[in-house]
Motif scaffolding. Structure first.
Motif, mmCIF file in Angstrom:
data_model
loop_
_atom_site.group_PDB
_atom_site.id
_atom_site.type_symbol
_atom_site.label_atom_id
_atom_site.label_comp_id
_atom_site.label_asym_id
_atom_site.label_seq_id
_atom_site.Cartn_x
_atom_site.Cartn_y
_atom_site.Cartn_z
ATOM 1 N N LYS A 159 10.042 -36.447 -33.800
ATOM 2 C CA LYS A 159 9.033 -35.619 -33.129
ATOM 3 C C LYS A 159 8.905 -36.004 -31.657
ATOM 4 C CE LYS A 159 6.260 -35.032 -37.334
ATOM 5 N NZ LYS A 159 4.957 -35.342 -37.991
ATOM 6 N N GLU A 160 8.887 -37.312 -31.396
ATOM 7 C CA GLU A 160 8.713 -37.791 -30.025
ATOM 8 C C GLU A 160 9.868 -37.376 -29.125
ATOM 9 O OE1 GLU A 160 8.333 -41.962 -30.526
ATOM 10 O OE2 GLU A 160 6.221 -41.888 -31.173
ATOM 11 N N ASN A 161 11.045 -37.204 -29.694
ATOM 12 C CA ASN A 161 12.220 -36.848 -28.900
ATOM 13 C C ASN A 161 12.574 -35.364 -28.990
ATOM 14 O OD1 ASN A 161 13.738 -39.479 -27.804
ATOM 15 N ND2 ASN A 161 12.766 -39.987 -29.766
ATOM 16 N N ASP A 162 11.631 -34.570 -29.536
ATOM 17 C CA ASP A 162 11.804 -33.114 -29.635
ATOM 18 C C ASP A 162 13.112 -32.736 -30.331
ATOM 19 O OD1 ASP A 162 9.390 -32.471 -28.295
ATOM 20 O OD2 ASP A 162 10.349 -32.879 -26.369
ATOM 21 N N MET A 163 13.421 -33.460 -31.377
ATOM 22 C CA MET A 163 14.612 -33.181 -32.167
ATOM 23 C C MET A 163 14.237 -32.296 -33.349
ATOM 24 S SD MET A 163 16.086 -37.077 -31.985
ATOM 25 C CE MET A 163 17.364 -36.889 -33.209
ATOM 26 N N PRO A 164 15.187 -31.566 -33.910
ATOM 27 C CA PRO A 164 14.869 -30.713 -35.062
ATOM 28 C C PRO A 164 14.446 -31.525 -36.275
ATOM 29 C CG PRO A 164 17.246 -30.819 -34.692
ATOM 30 C CD PRO A 164 16.597 -31.455 -33.498
ATOM 31 N N ILE A 174 28.492 -37.550 -42.053
ATOM 32 C CA ILE A 174 28.762 -36.479 -41.096
ATOM 33 C C ILE A 174 27.432 -35.840 -40.730
ATOM 34 C CG2 ILE A 174 30.079 -34.377 -40.635
ATOM 35 C CD1 ILE A 174 31.991 -35.202 -42.870
ATOM 36 N N GLY A 175 26.905 -36.226 -39.592
ATOM 37 C CA GLY A 175 25.592 -35.779 -39.140
ATOM 38 C C GLY A 175 24.582 -36.899 -39.249
ATOM 39 N N ALA A 176 24.230 -37.508 -38.113
ATOM 40 C CA ALA A 176 23.348 -38.686 -38.128
ATOM 41 C C ALA A 176 21.896 -38.339 -37.832
ATOM 42 C CB ALA A 176 23.843 -39.723 -37.117
ATOM 43 N N LEU A 177 21.669 -37.388 -36.931
ATOM 44 C CA LEU A 177 20.344 -37.076 -36.395
ATOM 45 C C LEU A 177 19.685 -38.372 -35.923
ATOM 46 C CD1 LEU A 177 18.611 -34.567 -35.849
ATOM 47 C CD2 LEU A 177 17.370 -35.058 -37.954
ATOM 48 N N ALA A 178 18.558 -38.783 -36.513
ATOM 49 C CA ALA A 178 17.856 -39.983 -36.026
ATOM 50 C C ALA A 178 18.011 -41.170 -36.961
ATOM 51 C CB ALA A 178 16.377 -39.676 -35.808
ATOM 52 N N GLY A 179 18.876 -41.054 -37.970
ATOM 53 C CA GLY A 179 19.144 -42.205 -38.815
ATOM 54 C C GLY A 179 18.398 -42.262 -40.131
ATOM 55 N N TYR A 180 17.648 -41.226 -40.479
ATOM 56 C CA TYR A 180 16.891 -41.234 -41.738
ATOM 57 C C TYR A 180 17.841 -41.396 -42.923
ATOM 58 C CZ TYR A 180 13.222 -39.791 -45.070
ATOM 59 O OH TYR A 180 12.301 -39.747 -46.099
ATOM 60 N N SER A 181 18.828 -40.513 -43.011
ATOM 61 C CA SER A 181 19.765 -40.595 -44.131
ATOM 62 C C SER A 181 20.620 -41.851 -44.034
ATOM 63 C CB SER A 181 20.649 -39.348 -44.199
ATOM 64 O OG SER A 181 21.390 -39.172 -43.002
ATOM 65 N N LEU A 207 27.404 -35.290 -33.220
ATOM 66 C CA LEU A 207 27.798 -34.506 -32.051
ATOM 67 C C LEU A 207 27.094 -34.982 -30.783
ATOM 68 C CD1 LEU A 207 29.252 -32.013 -30.829
ATOM 69 C CD2 LEU A 207 27.227 -30.664 -31.470
ATOM 70 N N GLU A 208 25.794 -35.232 -30.887
ATOM 71 C CA GLU A 208 24.973 -35.542 -29.720
ATOM 72 C C GLU A 208 24.872 -37.053 -29.480
ATOM 73 O OE1 GLU A 208 23.731 -33.372 -27.719
ATOM 74 O OE2 GLU A 208 23.926 -31.494 -28.839
ATOM 75 N N GLU A 209 25.224 -37.476 -28.287
ATOM 76 C CA GLU A 209 25.152 -38.899 -27.926
ATOM 77 C C GLU A 209 23.724 -39.428 -28.042
ATOM 78 O OE1 GLU A 209 26.628 -42.499 -26.965
ATOM 79 O OE2 GLU A 209 27.954 -40.769 -26.690
ATOM 80 N N LYS A 210 22.749 -38.630 -27.591
ATOM 81 C CA LYS A 210 21.360 -39.103 -27.618
ATOM 82 C C LYS A 210 20.849 -39.259 -29.049
ATOM 83 C CE LYS A 210 19.433 -34.432 -26.950
ATOM 84 N NZ LYS A 210 18.574 -33.583 -26.087
ATOM 85 N N TYR A 211 21.339 -38.421 -29.958
ATOM 86 C CA TYR A 211 20.950 -38.554 -31.357
ATOM 87 C C TYR A 211 21.530 -39.839 -31.945
ATOM 88 C CZ TYR A 211 19.474 -33.605 -31.387
ATOM 89 O OH TYR A 211 18.848 -32.406 -31.137
ATOM 90 N N ALA A 212 22.803 -40.082 -31.648
ATOM 91 C CA ALA A 212 23.461 -41.289 -32.161
ATOM 92 C C ALA A 212 22.775 -42.543 -31.640
ATOM 93 C CB ALA A 212 24.933 -41.282 -31.769
ATOM 94 N N THR A 213 22.365 -42.520 -30.372
ATOM 95 C CA THR A 213 21.678 -43.667 -29.779
ATOM 96 C C THR A 213 20.368 -43.951 -30.501
ATOM 97 O OG1 THR A 213 22.663 -43.241 -27.607
ATOM 98 C CG2 THR A 213 20.663 -44.589 -27.661
ATOM 99 N N LEU A 214 19.596 -42.897 -30.773
ATOM 100 C CA LEU A 214 18.322 -43.063 -31.481
ATOM 101 C C LEU A 214 18.568 -43.513 -32.925
ATOM 102 C CD1 LEU A 214 15.264 -42.845 -31.564
ATOM 103 C CD2 LEU A 214 15.503 -40.417 -32.146
ATOM 104 N N ASP A 226 25.944 -33.566 -43.813
ATOM 105 C CA ASP A 226 24.655 -32.957 -43.439
ATOM 106 C C ASP A 226 24.713 -32.591 -41.965
ATOM 107 O OD1 ASP A 226 22.091 -32.006 -43.538
ATOM 108 O OD2 ASP A 226 21.124 -33.971 -43.492
ATOM 109 N N ALA A 227 25.601 -31.666 -41.640
ATOM 110 C CA ALA A 227 25.798 -31.264 -40.243
ATOM 111 C C ALA A 227 25.831 -29.731 -40.170
ATOM 112 C CB ALA A 227 27.090 -31.890 -39.711
ATOM 113 N N ASP A 228 26.515 -29.176 -39.174
ATOM 114 C CA ASP A 228 26.554 -27.725 -39.022
ATOM 115 C C ASP A 228 27.175 -27.067 -40.253
ATOM 116 O OD1 ASP A 228 28.858 -29.157 -37.820
ATOM 117 O OD2 ASP A 228 29.690 -27.142 -37.641
ATOM 118 N N LYS A 229 26.467 -26.084 -40.789
ATOM 119 C CA LYS A 229 26.832 -25.502 -42.076
ATOM 120 C C LYS A 229 28.125 -24.687 -42.014
ATOM 121 C CE LYS A 229 22.984 -27.383 -42.865
ATOM 122 N NZ LYS A 229 23.013 -28.824 -43.153
#
Length: 214
Positions: free
Chosen positions: A27-32, A59-66, A85-92, A133-136
Motif C-alpha cells: 500500500k505504501e508503495n502504491d503497488m497493486p 515467477i512474479g515476486a511483487l513485494a515478497g508475500y508469496s 519484471l519490475e526492479e523496484k518490486y524486486a528490491t522491496l 503468479d505473473a502476467d496471465k
C-alpha cells in the motif's frame, strides 16, 4: 466463493504480523494489491514442506508475500530464484524477505520473465518446485518452461486460475483474464506430462506434478 474463502482464512490462516507488514508495504508503495490470499500462502508453505523441495522458482515476486510463504516451507538449504519484471518490486521483495530471515536464500532476476526463463533453460538449470503468479497472458508459456526446467516429480503451482469464479460460472461477469485462464486450465488438465488438480482456495490454485520419464 468469497464467504467460503473468508471462512477458510479466518479458521486456518491466523493473524500474521510479518505478512501484514508486507501488505502494508504494498500500500505504501502504491503497488497493486494482488498478493495470494492468506490461506493460499499457507498452502504454499505446506506444499513446499511436504514435497521436501529445495530449489524453487517463483515467477512474479511483487513485494515478497508469496516468497515468504514459500521460504517458510523449506529447510536451511532451500533456495528461491524469483523472476520479477519490475526492479523496484524486486528490491522491496528482497527487503521483506530479509526481514523474514530469508534474504540469503533468495535470488532475484529482473526483466521479462520469458527471457529469464530462456536463459535458465540454456544453462540447464533445474528446479523441484514452481510458483506461477505473473502476467496471465503468458501462463501457458511459463508452464512450458517449468516443465522444461523441472526435476522429476517437481510441483508446479499456478495462482488466479478461477478468475473470481468466472471460468466456471457464466453468471459472473468475465474478467480480463477469464478466457486466458480457461485455456490455461484446459492445457494443464490435458497435458501428458502433468498430473493436476484445481483447489478453489483464494482465486484458485492449480497444483501439478510433473511426471518423470520413467
Amino acid at each position: 466463493m468469497k464467504k467460503v474463502n473468508q471462512y477458510i482464512d479466518n479458521l486456518f490462516a491466523k493473524q500474521d504480523p510479518l505478512l501484514e507488514e508486507v501488505i502494508e508495504s504494498i500500500k505504501e508503495n502504491d503497488m497493486p494489491s494482488i498478493s495470494v490470499s492468506p490461506s493460499s500462502g499457507k498452502l504454499l508453505t505446506m506444499l513446499v514442506s511436504i514435497s521436501g523441495a529445495k530449489n524453487l522458482l517463483e515467477i512474479g515476486a511483487l513485494a515478497g508475500y508469496s516468497g515468504i510463504c514459500l521460504a517458510r516451507g523449506f529447510q536451511k538449504n532451500g533456495r528461491i530464484t524469483s523472476l520479477e519484471l519490475e526492479e523496484k518490486y524486486a528490491t522491496l521483495a528482497h527487503k521483506n524477505l530479509k526481514k523474514a530471515g530469508y534474504g540469503n536464500q533468495v535470488n532475484y532476476i529482473t526483466g521479462p520473465a520469458l527471457k529469464s526463463l530462456e536463459k535458465l533453460a540454456s544453462e540447464n538449470k533445474k528446479f523441484d518446485f514452481f510458483f506461477i503468479d505473473a502476467d496471465k497472458g503468458n501462463y501457458e508459456n511459463y508452464l512450458d518452461y517449468c516443465i522444461k526446467l523441472a526435476e522429476p516429480d517437481a510441483l508446479a503451482i499456478a495462482d488466479n486460475v478461477l478468475a473470481a469464479g468466472s471460468v466456471a460460472d457464466a453468471s459472473i461477469e468475465p474478467k480480463p483474464r477469464t478466457e486466458r485462464m480457461k485455456q490455461f486450465n484446459q492445457k494443464v488438465a490435458s497435458h501428458p506430462k502433468l498430473e493436476s488438480i484445481i483447489l478453489p482456495i483464494g482465486d484458485g490454485l492449480t497444483i501439478s506434478k510433473v511426471k518423470s520419464d520413467k
